[in-house]
Design a protein around this motif. Structure first.
Motif, PDB file in Angstrom:
ATOM      1  N   THR A  26       0.826  -1.211   0.000  1.00 60.50           N
ATOM      2  CA  THR A  26       0.000   0.000   0.000  1.00 60.50           C
ATOM      3  C   THR A  26       0.858   1.257   0.000  1.00 60.50           C
ATOM      4  O   THR A  26       0.464   2.284  -0.563  1.00 60.50           O
ATOM      5  N   ALA A  27       2.050   1.186   0.619  1.00 65.03           N
ATOM      6  CA  ALA A  27       2.950   2.346   0.588  1.00 65.03           C
ATOM      7  C   ALA A  27       3.434   2.630  -0.828  1.00 65.03           C
ATOM      8  O   ALA A  27       3.606   3.793  -1.211  1.00 65.03           O
ATOM      9  N   ALA A  30       0.813   4.594  -2.414  1.00 70.90           N
ATOM     10  CA  ALA A  30       0.819   5.965  -1.905  1.00 70.90           C
ATOM     11  C   ALA A  30       1.940   6.792  -2.507  1.00 70.90           C
ATOM     12  O   ALA A  30       1.797   8.006  -2.729  1.00 70.90           O
ATOM     13  N   MET A  31       3.084   6.134  -2.818  1.00 71.27           N
ATOM     14  CA  MET A  31       4.238   6.865  -3.320  1.00 71.27           C
ATOM     15  C   MET A  31       4.157   7.173  -4.815  1.00 71.27           C
ATOM     16  O   MET A  31       4.892   8.017  -5.310  1.00 71.27           O
ATOM     17  N   ARG A  47      11.692   8.264   3.997  1.00 72.14           N
ATOM     18  CA  ARG A  47      11.165   6.965   4.393  1.00 72.14           C
ATOM     19  C   ARG A  47      11.984   6.323   5.510  1.00 72.14           C
ATOM     20  O   ARG A  47      11.501   5.419   6.192  1.00 72.14           O
ATOM     21  N   SER A 233      -1.498  16.603  -0.105  1.00 73.54           N
ATOM     22  CA  SER A 233      -1.733  15.178  -0.354  1.00 73.54           C
ATOM     23  C   SER A 233      -0.409  14.409  -0.479  1.00 73.54           C
ATOM     24  O   SER A 233      -0.321  13.243  -0.061  1.00 73.54           O
ATOM     25  N   ASP A 234       0.610  15.056  -1.027  1.00 70.84           N
ATOM     26  CA  ASP A 234       1.922  14.409  -1.129  1.00 70.84           C
ATOM     27  C   ASP A 234       2.534  14.186   0.253  1.00 70.84           C
ATOM     28  O   ASP A 234       3.101  13.120   0.533  1.00 70.84           O
ATOM     29  N   ALA A 237       0.842  11.309   1.852  1.00 69.60           N
ATOM     30  CA  ALA A 237       1.333  10.046   1.301  1.00 69.60           C
ATOM     31  C   ALA A 237       2.714   9.709   1.856  1.00 69.60           C
ATOM     32  O   ALA A 237       2.996   8.551   2.196  1.00 69.60           O
ATOM     33  N   TYR A 240       2.308   8.468   5.393  1.00 67.93           N
ATOM     34  CA  TYR A 240       1.853   7.071   5.436  1.00 67.93           C
ATOM     35  C   TYR A 240       3.016   6.121   5.128  1.00 67.93           C
ATOM     36  O   TYR A 240       3.206   5.108   5.810  1.00 67.93           O
ATOM     37  N   ALA A 241       3.790   6.449   4.078  1.00 63.07           N
ATOM     38  CA  ALA A 241       4.916   5.595   3.703  1.00 63.07           C
ATOM     39  C   ALA A 241       5.969   5.538   4.803  1.00 63.07           C
ATOM     40  O   ALA A 241       6.615   4.506   5.005  1.00 63.07           O
ATOM     41  N   PHE A 283      -7.832   2.482  -5.481  1.00 60.99           N
ATOM     42  CA  PHE A 283      -7.606   3.923  -5.326  1.00 60.99           C
ATOM     43  C   PHE A 283      -7.176   4.612  -6.616  1.00 60.99           C
ATOM     44  O   PHE A 283      -7.404   5.809  -6.774  1.00 60.99           O
TER      45      PHE A 283
END
Length: 339
Positions: A26-27, A30-31, A47, A233-234, A237, A240-241, A283
């Motif tokens: 999922t990461a 997101a990336m 990261r 949004s970046d 993301a 999250y990563a 997504f």
């Protein structure tokens, strides 16, 4: 801790075992949207370094001991160089230069390297079912990630993959993904040596910090516009990563790797592109082709075979023993009657 996905394992333990690969997959999704707005080495540092700090904070709350002695720090530095700096650096640079599919095939082929290293260094048993599972896993991720025209050429026996094709392939960045896969494989094996002198959780945190600092240093020299084009949004993301795709995922992975069967654990890496495809479909509206669905199916079968290889081999052995036992009394009776 024995790494066997058996029915006796609790649901929570099984979910924790699969969690790193779910989070990595999922990461990656997101990336995808962040890569065009930043630079690879800066992204790799993001990261690692903040995630390492988070892991050390968690380790302090858990009462984990800090590394002691020069041997502990030496192994952590080696671990940071290979699994942190080289792996994340090659991965980030490769993502910029390659398609997600081909890159996924190469990065997720590292269970083969782990299996060979563990067979050589730790004499981990692989067996017939294990090798069959590894082969199916590579076949599955190949169907998931390789261009369909390559697959159709191979199936039609009209293979048209020339030297020029391979030169173009490696010039586009896939060789960087292959180096990333090899770095991760060596890093997975290194954790066994690191844990002889340091706690696996604190060692994971420190290796991420020690790897992230030079990546940011190199980025400051050779890259520009690292964060100026990033929007909210970046940053979400990236968060999250960092938190889920790095801190939690790597903490769990190297905790299991420190004591479990590395071949079995590494085989779960085949799940990463499966999760990436599924959530990319949800997504990013990415549609899976029938060939990719076949790849997903083969991947799941491979993971089952690798993690159940000892059970499957044991069943075969029991059948052979029982057959010999059933056949033995007539032989004894025949030998008695001859006397």
């Amino acid at each position: 801790m024995q790494l066997q996905l058996r029915g006796s394992k609790s649901t929570v333990a099984s979910l924790l075992l699969i969690a790193p690969f779910f989070l990595w997959g999922t990461a990656m999704v997101a990336m995808k949207g962040v890569i065009p707005h930043t630079t690879p080495l800066f992204m790799a540092g993001v990261r690692l370094l903040p995630a390492g700090v988070l892991i050390l904070i968690a380790a302090a709350f858990m009462g984990k001991p800090q590394p002691q002695g020069w041997l502990a720090w030496l192994w952590i530095v080696i671990f940071a160089l290979v699994d942190g700096m080289l792996f994340q650096g090659f991965l980030a640079e490769g993502l910029v230069r390659t398609s997600a599919g081909l890159g996924s095939v190469m990065i997720d082929s590292q269970p083969l390297a782990v299996a060979l290293l563990c067979l050589w260094l730790f004499q981990e048993h692989i067996g017939l079912w294990g090798w069959l599972g590894l082969g199916l896993g590579v076949m599955g991720i190949s169907l998931i990630g390789l261009p369909q025209e390559w697959i159709f050429h191979l199936l039609d026996s009209g293979v048209n993959i020339t030297t020029d094709n391979w030169q173009q392939l490696f010039a586009s960045g896939e060789w960087l993904m292959l180096l990333a896969a090899l770095s991760m494989a060596v890093g997975t094996v290194l954790i066994r040596y690191v844990c002889k002198y340091a706690d696996p959780v604190t060692a994971t945190g420190w290796h991420m910090i020690l790897a992230g600092l030079p990546l940011w240093g190199i980025s400051s020299v050779v890259e520009v516009q690292q964060w100026q084009n990033l929007v909210i949004s970046d940053w979400l993301a990236l968060s999250y990563a960092t938190i889920f795709g790095s801190a939690i995922a790597y903490g769990l992975f190297f905790y299991f790797a420190s004591s479990g069967n590395l071949t079995s654990l590494s085989s779960l890496t085949f799940l990463t592109p499966v999760f990436a495809l599924i959530f990319g479909n949800i997504f990013l509206s990415e549609v899976l082709t029938p060939i990719q669905w076949v790849g997903v199916f083969l991947t799941l079968i491979s993971i089952y075979l690798i993690n159940q290889r000892e059970t499957l081999a044991g069943k075969n052995q029991k059948v052979i023993i029982s057959e010999n036992t059933n056949q033995q009394p007539p032989v004894l009776e025949a030998s008695v009657s001859k006397k």
